[in-house]
Design a protein around this motif. Structure first.
Motif, mmCIF file in Angstrom:
data_model
loop_
_atom_site.group_PDB
_atom_site.id
_atom_site.type_symbol
_atom_site.label_atom_id
_atom_site.label_comp_id
_atom_site.label_asym_id
_atom_site.label_seq_id
_atom_site.Cartn_x
_atom_site.Cartn_y
_atom_site.Cartn_z
ATOM 1 N N PRO A 118 41.393 39.529 41.623
ATOM 2 C CA PRO A 118 41.923 40.920 41.325
ATOM 3 C C PRO A 118 42.428 41.728 42.461
ATOM 4 O O PRO A 118 41.672 41.653 43.385
ATOM 5 N N TYR A 120 47.728 41.833 31.652
ATOM 6 C CA TYR A 120 46.651 41.993 32.689
ATOM 7 C C TYR A 120 45.583 43.182 31.730
ATOM 8 O O TYR A 120 45.773 44.154 31.939
ATOM 9 N N ALA A 154 41.747 43.157 35.938
ATOM 10 C CA ALA A 154 41.445 44.072 37.118
ATOM 11 C C ALA A 154 40.715 45.068 36.335
ATOM 12 O O ALA A 154 40.312 45.325 35.304
#
Length: 288
Positions: free
Chosen positions: A194, A131, A157
């Motif tokens: 996200p 991520y 993110a």
């Protein structure tokens, strides 16, 4: 059209329309506080993120890595029904030390600016979901290339504290465009929406609620937290309302009776995209 009567070929099935149980709450905990990590695992968060980066002082990094390795080697943490544990790493030493441990669900990669960094981590830790965190103007410019860099990337993110500093943003509305940018990049790369970055004031639950509403309106789903008291607010903010569920059920029911585009009795126009959105709403409403 195309100058002839030949219809466009149907689109292939979109893997993002496989509606599962998306996580809504992601709780950060400092890696050098194993007693806090243990409490976090029982907090009700969908995902626990053990932080080896900003939350840990430089002279505590090695201890945090060792404590996290012990946690991830525990068979209880590695059980199929255990809360997924992600680790926000500080550097390659963390990645190499933790990559093979059974309790590790994913790495969160801070301050990623280029796809090449993702490729490097994927080579060092094969098979580990990644991520990337986008925390600078350069990262935002490269959002899609990062999101689509490697099949190990399972989501992206923002890191909004660093991004605010980099952009000189003072008002929350100044982050609307970067937030929308990562929503679009994630969707284009066939990744889940996200989650929002953390809300730093753990006592201002009304502010958290309002901020979640803004993020949801931009297409974000779920949010990272830094205190368990934030979890229930985030969960409520991102779950569909009773009215949204009822509307979605009407759309899905109508689509089962009549294929193709149609108009509901109240005047709403429904096509395949609207039906897919309604099914996502129902799936989200079905969370335990």
């Amino acid at each position: 059209m195309t100058g002839c009567d030949t219809p466009f070929p149907p689109l292939p099935e979109d893997p993002r329309d496989d509606f599962g149980r998306p996580p809504l709450t992601w709780l950060y905990v400092p890696g050098d506080r194993p007693e806090v990590v243990a409490k976090a695992l029982g907090s009700g968060a969908d995902v626990v993120i053990v932080d080896l980066e900003d939350a840990v002082a430089p002279d505590r990094k090695e201890y945090a890595r060792s404590a996290t390795a012990e946690l991830l080697g525990d068979q209880v943490t590695a059980a199929p029904d255990a809360v997924p544990v992600h680790v926000r790493v500080h550097g390659e030493d963390d990645i190499r030390a933790l990559a093979g441990l059974p309790g590790l669900a994913a790495f969160r990669l801070p301050k990623i600016t280029h796809a090449v960094s993702v490729h490097h981590v994927a080579a060092v830790a094969p098979g580990v979901p990644l991520y990337p965190l986008l925390e600078s103007a350069l990262a935002i410019e490269h959002a899609y290339s990062i999101a689509s860099a490697h099949h190990a990337v399972r989501g992206i993110a923002l890191g909004e504290a660093d991004l605010r500093a980099d952009l000189g943003v003072r008002e929350d509305s100044g982050l609307d465009w970067p937030r929308s940018r990562v929503v679009v990049a994630a969707r284009a790369a066939a990744l889940p929406p996200p989650a929002q970055s953390v809300f730093p004031d753990v006592r201002d639950l009304n502010g958290l609620w309002a901020s979640c509403g803004r993020g949801r309106a931009l297409g974000m789903l779920g949010r990272a937290a830094i205190h368990p008291r934030q979890l229930e607010v985030i969960e409520r903010a991102f779950r569909p309302t009773a009215e949204e569920i009822e509307a979605a059920e009407q759309i899905v029911a109508a689509s089962a009776v009549e294929a193709g585009a149609l108009a509901l009795p109240d005047g709403r126009f429904v096509d395949a995209a609207v039906v897919a959105s309604a099914r996502r709403t129902i799936a989200l409403a079905g969370r335990a």
